[in-house]
Design a protein around this motif. Structure first.
Motif, PDB file in Angstrom:
ATOM      1  N   PHE A 220       2.813   1.123   9.043  1.00  0.00           N
ATOM      2  CA  PHE A 220       3.549   1.461   7.476  1.00  0.00           C
ATOM      3  C   PHE A 220       3.673   0.127   6.893  1.00  0.00           C
ATOM      4  O   PHE A 220       3.535   0.100   5.517  1.00  0.00           O
TER       5      PHE A 220
ATOM      6  N   CYS B  27       0.092  -0.872   5.581  1.00  0.00           N
ATOM      7  CA  CYS B  27      -0.446  -0.014   4.645  1.00  0.00           C
ATOM      8  C   CYS B  27      -0.104  -0.503   3.409  1.00  0.00           C
ATOM      9  O   CYS B  27       0.942  -0.622   2.934  1.00  0.00           O
TER      10      CYS B  27
ATOM     11  N   ARG C 282       0.944   4.597   1.463  1.00  0.00           N
ATOM     12  CA  ARG C 282       1.875   4.801   2.685  1.00  0.00           C
ATOM     13  C   ARG C 282       2.409   6.289   2.593  1.00  0.00           C
ATOM     14  O   ARG C 282       2.470   6.826   3.796  1.00  0.00           O
TER      15      ARG C 282
END
Length: 197
Positions: free
Chosen positions: A167, A170, A175
């Motif tokens: 996460f 990214c 996301r």
């Protein structure tokens, strides 16, 4: 190729004194054998982890417990070699080889990747998610990384650490796609078990 071959050889070479069957290996192989026979975890027998390891082991259930154990140990060794190779893709420059050597030779990693444990599958899925997101990922890449994050979580709750790293790696606009893909995959795999329980 050299990293993969070396890591695989280190894991497949016989350990001094053999590799005794660990309690956890027995739990996972037995759980997969029960699932192969139509008995469901959480409903028909106690299983404390997400169902990912059982689903991973089920394809080898046809050959009986010894075949399942042997085949799954070879698969774990292959996953460990893939993880070492992924490390060379994730870490660039001069640090890639020392990091790969660490993964190839670290005793804890070698012993866990010789047996039927949760970590080889979880780590391989998590590392693959990070490699997919490295650089400039696309929408398709973020989706695939989300599926890989879900795979890590479906094996062990600690897979959430890989999900958090993915996460953070990214890009902001992707996301949401990553999270949606992970949630959809988690739901698709776990919902049948939840409904059956």
């Amino acid at each position: 190729a050299a990293v993969f071959a070396t890591a695989l050889a280190v894991r497949l070479l016989p350990a001094r004194g053999g590799v005794p069957v660990d309690y956890d290996e027995g739990v996972y192989v037995t759980g997969a054998a029960l699932l192969w026979k139509g008995l469901l975890p959480y409903r028909d027998y106690v299983f404390l982890h997400p169902p990912g390891i059982l689903l991973f082991l089920v394809p080898w259930g046809l050959g009986g417990p010894l075949f399942t154990l042997g085949a799954a140990r070879v698969a774990s060794s292959i996953l460990g070699a893939v993880s070492a190779t992924l490390m060379t893709r994730l870490v660039s420059g001069r640090a890639a080889l020392p990091v790969a050597l660490f993964w190839i030779l670290w005793p804890e990693l070698v012993s866990s990747e010789r047996g039927v444990f949760l970590e080889p599958l979880m780590n391989c899925a998590g590392l693959a998610a990070l490699v997919v997101l490295k650089g400039a990922p696309t929408v398709r890449g973020a989706t695939f990384a989300g599926v890989l994050c879900a795979a890590a979580l479906l094996v062990k709750v600690w897979g959430g650490v890989w999900c958090l790293m993915a996460f953070l790696l990214c890009p902001q606009p992707l996301r949401r796609r990553l999270v949606l893909a992970a949630a959809a995959t988690l739901g698709a795999v776990t919902l049948p078990f939840i409904l059956a329980s």
